[in-house]
Each structure stands twice: as C-alpha cells, then as structure tokens.
Design an enzyme around this catalytic site. Structure first.
Site, mmCIF file in Angstrom:
data_model
loop_
_atom_site.group_PDB
_atom_site.id
_atom_site.type_symbol
_atom_site.label_atom_id
_atom_site.label_comp_id
_atom_site.label_asym_id
_atom_site.label_seq_id
_atom_site.Cartn_x
_atom_site.Cartn_y
_atom_site.Cartn_z
ATOM 1 N N GLU A 222 0.821 -1.213 0.000
ATOM 2 C CA GLU A 222 0.000 0.000 0.000
ATOM 3 C C GLU A 222 0.856 1.264 0.000
ATOM 4 O O GLU A 222 0.624 2.193 0.767
ATOM 5 C CB GLU A 222 -0.969 -0.011 1.193
ATOM 6 C CG GLU A 222 -1.916 -1.208 1.150
ATOM 7 C CD GLU A 222 -3.035 -1.168 2.169
ATOM 8 O OE1 GLU A 222 -2.817 -0.648 3.276
ATOM 9 O OE2 GLU A 222 -4.133 -1.665 1.840
ATOM 10 N N ASP B 47 -8.445 -9.200 3.695
ATOM 11 C CA ASP B 47 -8.208 -8.119 4.648
ATOM 12 C C ASP B 47 -9.276 -8.097 5.732
ATOM 13 O O ASP B 47 -10.156 -7.235 5.710
ATOM 14 C CB ASP B 47 -8.195 -6.779 3.894
ATOM 15 C CG ASP B 47 -7.606 -5.647 4.734
ATOM 16 O OD1 ASP B 47 -7.028 -5.939 5.789
ATOM 17 O OD2 ASP B 47 -7.738 -4.480 4.317
ATOM 18 N N GLU C 238 -12.665 -2.865 11.775
ATOM 19 C CA GLU C 238 -12.600 -2.093 10.528
ATOM 20 C C GLU C 238 -13.699 -2.490 9.543
ATOM 21 O O GLU C 238 -14.372 -1.630 8.977
ATOM 22 C CB GLU C 238 -11.216 -2.285 9.888
ATOM 23 C CG GLU C 238 -11.107 -1.662 8.515
ATOM 24 C CD GLU C 238 -9.740 -1.877 7.867
ATOM 25 O OE1 GLU C 238 -8.854 -2.460 8.501
ATOM 26 O OE2 GLU C 238 -9.578 -1.447 6.711
HETATM 27 C C1 GCV Z 1 -2.587 0.066 8.449
HETATM 28 C C2 GCV Z 1 -5.992 -2.406 5.328
HETATM 29 C C3 GCV Z 1 -6.462 -1.204 6.087
HETATM 30 C C4 GCV Z 1 -5.356 -0.193 6.247
HETATM 31 C C5 GCV Z 1 -4.181 -0.885 6.936
HETATM 32 C C6 GCV Z 1 -3.750 -2.048 6.074
HETATM 33 C C7 GCV Z 1 -2.627 -2.836 6.704
HETATM 34 O O1 GCV Z 1 -5.766 -2.091 3.991
HETATM 35 O O2 GCV Z 1 -7.556 -0.654 5.420
HETATM 36 O O3 GCV Z 1 -5.836 0.865 7.021
HETATM 37 O O4 GCV Z 1 -3.116 -0.012 7.148
HETATM 38 O O5 GCV Z 1 -4.837 -2.920 5.903
HETATM 39 O O6 GCV Z 1 -2.942 -3.809 7.365
HETATM 40 O O7 GCV Z 1 -1.486 -2.479 6.535
#
Ligand code: GCV
Length: 665
Positions: free
Chosen positions: A301, A374, A402
């Site tokens: 990411e 995720d 989340e």
């Molecule tokens: C900390 C997902 C979440 C992100 C998170 C990422 C990760 O994509 O939406 O907020 O980032 O996972 O675990 O690194």
C-alpha cells in the site's frame, strides 16, 4: 452545600461504572455467603521477598482483594494465620514446595496456584519464576475470586501457549488512529515524556490477559518515530509497560535512513544504510534496554521497502534484524502485500513469501493476517500458515472492527478467531492446525504467536462500545490458551465486566455468541467478501465487482484450479480439493471460491439468491433480538452503561437495515 456533596458522591459512583475499569472492576462481592467464603481464603497477603520487580503483582493483588472483599487486606512478610495468600517469587522460596511442584514453575512465563500447608498453616501459594509469571498468576487468582470459582483444593499450573502475545496499534503520532473507533490515540506524543496513569491502567488490562508485547505506532509508519526526541518519549511508554511485563516495539518506515538520516538510498545492501540502522538500534537500546524490536510494513500500500531496490523481503528484514541482533531485538515483518493490478489479489502474499521460506534470519518473524484479503467477516485462512517450515510465523488478527461494524455493531469476534486457530492446514499431517503452527509446536520457531490490532482509544471505556472490550479481552485469553472456548471466554468477560447476576451473565453471553454470525447475515453471507465502500463500513456492492464478480447470471469469485484464478492451489492438496469442489467447499465460503448461478441450490434447498435475500432479513431481525435481550436487563446493570449499550444497539439496527435495503433493494 449538602446537595453539592451528594452530587459529587453520586458523580463518583457513576464514574466508577462508566466502563473505565473494564474487566478489572473489583467491586465488592454482593453474595454474603460467597464474600465470607472468599475472606476465609484471603485473610492476608504474604510476600517474603519484596522487590520492585514484584511490586505491580503485589499492588494488583492488594487492590483486587481489597475491592472484592470490601476490606483492606494487609501485606506481611510471613504468614500469621491460615487463609494467607503467599506470593513466592524467588528460587530459594521454592524450597517450600515439593520437587514436582518446583519443576512446574520452570516455564518462564507460567505460574502455579496451590492450596497447601506452609509452617502448619493452610494457605494459597501463587508462585512463578518471573515477574510476568507472577503477574499472570495474580490476575488468574483474582479472576477465580471475582467469577465465583472455588478457592479450596487449588492445584493450577498454567503457561502461555505461545511466546509472543502482542498488541499492534495503528496510532499515528498526531493522535489520529487508523481504523480506530474509540477516539484519538491513548498515546499522547505531544505530552510525552510526561507519563499518564492511563498508560498504566492499559498495561494492567493487557497484562491481566497475558499480553507481553506492544507496538505503539502505526505500521504506516512516520519516520519521525525514530527521531532522538521521540525515542526519549517512547522510553517513557516502555517504562509504563515494562512494569506489567509488556515489551515495547516500534513500527518503522523502511526509508528512514533517507527521510530521517539524509542518506541517498535505503537499499538494504548499502553499507551506509546498514550502518545507519545499527547506530539507530544502539541509540534505542541505550534508552530502552529491553526494547523488543521493529514491526515493518514494507512494499505494501505505497510503503517503501527492499523491493524498491530489487532486494527481497528477506534481505530487507534481515538487514534490520542484524542491526537489532546484538541487543537481543527482533523484526516482525508483515506479509500483507497485494498488487491491485493482479486479477486475484488473494494470491499475492503467498506468491511473494512462500519462496522465501528459510531465508529469514532467526530473529525475524513474518506476520500474516488471518486471511488472504483483509479482515473480512468471513474469508478462508491465509494459505501461508503451515507452509513456512523454516520461517518464524506470527498470526495477525484485527481486534478493531474495521470491516465488522466499527464500534457501533456488537460483533464478538472470538468465535471467528477460533475458526482460524482450529483450521487444519494438513501441511505436516492431519492436525497441523494454525494454533499449533503459531505456538511453535509444528516447526521449531523461535519467535511465534499472535498480534492483534488494538481497538483502544481515548474514549473513557477504552473501546467505544462496551461490548467491544470483550474482543480485546478474548484476544488476550486466546493467545494465552487457544483451547479456551468462545463461550467460556464470553462468560468470564461477562462476569468480570457486568457482575455475577446469573440473568445478566446468561443474557450477555447469549448476545455475544451469535453476534458475528448475525453481522455476517446482514452484510456478506456465503463468503461473498468485500461489499462495503471505501470507508469499510457502509454497503456499496456496486463498487466492489473486483471482489464479488456478480453479473447478470451469477455471483462469486472463481478461484478454483480448473476454471478460476488457481488460488486454491496455494493450500495443501487436501484443502485444495476441498475448496475446489462446490460439493465439499464449506458453504459459508462458497462465493469466495466459486462463481455460481443465482439459481444454484444450497444444502438447505434454497437458491443462492434466495439465501442472500433471506439472510439479510434474518440478520436484521436477529439484531433486533439483541436489543430486546439488552432491554430486559434494565435495572440489573448500571444505568449509564445500560443506556450507552442501548444507543449503540439501536444504531446497529438502523445500519443493518441500510445494509439490507442496499443489498436486497
Ligand atoms: C494500516 C488495510 C487497512 C489499512 C491498513 C492495512 C494494513 O488495507 O484498510 O488501514 O493499514 O490494511 O494492514 O497495513
């Protein structure tokens, strides 16, 4: 004046029941017979070798027993009567115990609790070899007292199932918590190095369920965390946690040598980069001698990482590991990587990490999310579990909700985690469950265990929804003992948090246990996956074609070997076969693995489309049922917390209806 005093007193009482004390309430036992019974077994506390190291355990025992027994329990140097609770913490003290009993204490973080005779007196001995073990023994004993368990004839010997029992905070240094739903970060970097009693209270909560490590900042890491002034602040946090046996870790940004150190590269093969990390590690250990190490999100990411320089994850992680190794520290390297351009993003993590097995140094562990996507309410277990025979492995779970309704929806995640832990990977024969793998019982891992993304923030009750604390509690209890049932954890939490009224306990457990299944029904049944919008909360299936592959005729992602992405082949052959066939694929994962016509018949006889439609109605109705159950407890639990839970349940129902309308509409 009189009114003011009354108001103040009433205010204090109310504050005492606002959830701040979570499961460490230590309210006086209200059943007189039980109170008398407990007093008989806890007349005094004896600590024969006081030292700062045992202070926290002693303090907690005094605080816990004095609260529960509604009288001050004295601390003495030797037992004066039967009914003493003796803390034994030095090897020499163990001479009081039989050889067999001594043997059992050897396990570093374990404890024993025994009803025995010392100097002719009937006493309870809580014994351990380490600070952690003693703390865990004390918290366990207090749990027995508070939950109505017998205190006579005790012969308890426990040790944690896995060495690493960690909490990860996705807290930014500016106080904003990524995916946090309980207010801003509890870590006040603007105030530090000034300490805060809240850090201590948090450490108490975590230690009480056996947590022994914490990473305090976001894995999307700001380079500033490694600035010298910030490290001095981190050292103060480390002090607070150390007292409760919790080791501090920091999340670091792989590009720190450039962005903080002014180097022209962060290439792990570059000697200047290696030197920079070595010097940084030395600086950290001067301030925090027991520093745990680095948690790293790299090449994921948008985060920088070794792949930017044509190096592997192993090369990047080992470079950091070698900087920490002389000080005893370790690197926890996350395997959450995906390529949004890939047809099936579920496949990427295995593709990148499986070939690296055996290439990571001994002080490096790979941290793998429970599933390949995720943290969905339902997804299969990540295929890497059990396939890294020569790489330390840590399981990452998400305690913060989340994708599971934030702190608005009551969703007890423990049953879903149990399914992950019980999953048989078959990689070393039948019974190679995830829990055995991450406990280091299948392969000789040095670092292994669990990491959970925290749901704690500055809200007074820590987790926003009072019931969300059950997830934090349950996470710790499972990391300690994955064999515990979701129900027994729920009951323990209910008793400790809401008291021992049987009606309350039964109702709270009955609300917790089906709650994840209810959420699954009104959001994403049959493993259909991500249907939410970018905020990961509201429904928006139209924007998620990538995940559910719904079209005019059918729905679901074909991941089979023959006709699909081939993801099923990343598992051991037994599981590949199971998932590949529609007939043997667990129905709750059908649409994760198969694209089927809407008219496809499920075992119930219903078509897929009818099932999706019906479950959305059922889910909303069952969410209403949660509220009804809760309303029946009015007057039995304290009013402030009752009202706050009610408001959340009402909001949950409204949001569940929104999901139903959007999906069924
Ligand atoms: C900390 C997902 C979440 C992100 C998170 C990422 C990760 O994509 O939406 O907020 O980032 O996972 O675990 O690194």
């Amino acid at each position: 004046m009189f009114t003011t005093v009354l108001l103040v007193v009433a205010g204090l009482a109310a504050r005492g029941e606002d959830g701040y004390e979570a499961w460490l309430r230590y309210r006086p036992i209200d059943d007189p017979a039980r109170l008398e019974y407990c007093r008989t077994y806890c007349r005094e506390i004896v600590i024969s070798s006081p030292s700062r190291e045992w202070d926290a355990a002693t303090r907690e025992l005094v605080r816990g027993l004095s609260g529960l027994l509604d009288r001050r329990v004295a601390v003495l140097g030797a037992p004066t009567q039967s009914g003493a609770v003796i803390l034994l913490v030095k090897r020499s003290d163990l001479s009081l115990l039989s050889v067999d009993e001594r043997e059992r204490v050897r396990i570093a973080e374990g404890f024993i609790i025994l009803s025995t005779q010392v100097e002719g007196k009937s006493v309870t001995v809580i014994s351990a070899e380490t600070q952690r073990g003693l703390l865990y023994g004390v918290f366990h004993f207090l749990r027995l007292v508070a939950t109505g368990e017998p205190l006579e004839g005790l012969s308890i010997s426990q040790q944690p199932a896995m060495p690493l029992r960690m909490i990860n905070h996705w807290d930014n240094l500016n106080g904003v918590v990524e995916r946090g739903y309980a207010g801003r970060s509890i870590f006040r970097w603007d105030q530090l190095p000034i300490g805060d009693s809240r850090y201590t209270d948090y450490a108490r909560m975590l230690a009480s369920v056996g947590i022994n490590a914490i990473a305090v900042n976001n894995v999307n890491a700001a380079v500033e965390v490694l600035r010298s002034d910030m490290l001095e602040k981190a050292a103060v946090l480390a002090e607070h946690f150390r007292e409760y046996g919790i080791t501090l870790y920091l999340s670091v940004n792989f590009a720190s040598p450039m962005r903080l150190g002014g180097l022209s590269t962060a290439d792990p093969a570059d000697p200047a980069v290696q030197g920079w990390w070595k010097a940084k590690a030395a600086e950290i250990y001067r301030l925090i001698p027991d520093f745990g190490g680095f948690l790293v999100k790299a090449n994921s990411e948008g985060q920088p990482g070794p792949l930017d320089y044509g190096r592997t994850h192993a090369e990047g992680a080992n470079m950091l590991g070698r900087a920490l190794a002389p000080h005893g520290g370790s690197v926890i390297w996350r395997a959450f990587v995906y390529n949004p351009r890939m047809a099936d993003r579920a496949m990427e993590s295995y593709r990148e990490f499986a070939p690296l097995d055996g290439r990571f140094d001994a002080n490096v562990a790979v941290q793998i999310k429970n599933g390949p996507i995720d943290f969905q309410i339902r997804e299969p277990v990540h295929p890497l579990f059990g396939q890294l025979a020569r790489t330390n492995t840590v399981l990452e779970l998400q305690i913060t909700q989340e994708y599971t309704g934030r702190s608005t929806h009551l969703v007890y995640l423990v049953p879903t985690w149990k399914e992950v832990l019980d999953f048989d990977t078959y990689t070393a024969g039948r019974g190679t469950t995830v829990s055995r793998v991450i406990a280091g019982r299948v392969f000789p891992y040095r670092i292994c265990g669990m990491a959970g993304v925290s749901n704690v923030g500055q809200e007074r009750n820590w987790t926003g929804h009072h019931f969300a604390a059950a997830n934090l509690y349950g996470y710790g209890r499972l990391a300690w003992d994955p064999e515990l049932s979701a129900e027994s954890i729920a009951e323990e939490w209910a008793r400790l948090t809401w008291g021992n009224d049987p009606v309350v306990v039964r109702t709270v457990v009955d609300m917790l246990l089906p709650s994840a299944a209810i959420y699954e029904k009104y959001t994403s049944p049959l493993g259909v996956g991500v249907l939410c919008n970018g905020n990961h909360y509201d429904p928006r299936p139209a924007s998620r074609e990538y995940f559910h592959h719904a079209d005019g005729l059918g729905v679901g992602f074909d991941r089979t070997r023959r006709s699909g992405s081939g993801y099923t082949q990343q598992y051991h052959a037994v599981n590949t076969r199971r998932f590949d066939s529609r007939a043997t694929c667990p129905e709750e994962l059908l649409l994760f693995f198969h694209h089927v016509p809407y008219t496809y018949r499920l075992k119930s006889g219903k078509t897929v489309i009818q099932h999706i439609y019906d479950t959305h109605y059922e889910g909303v109705e069952e969410a209403r049922g949660l509220l009804e159950k809760w309303l029946a407890l009015e007057g039995r639990v304290n009013p402030q917390r009752h009202r706050e839970v009610r408001l959340r349940l009402e909001a949950q129902i409204a949001h569940a209806e929104k999901w139903r309308e959007e999906i069924n509409g």
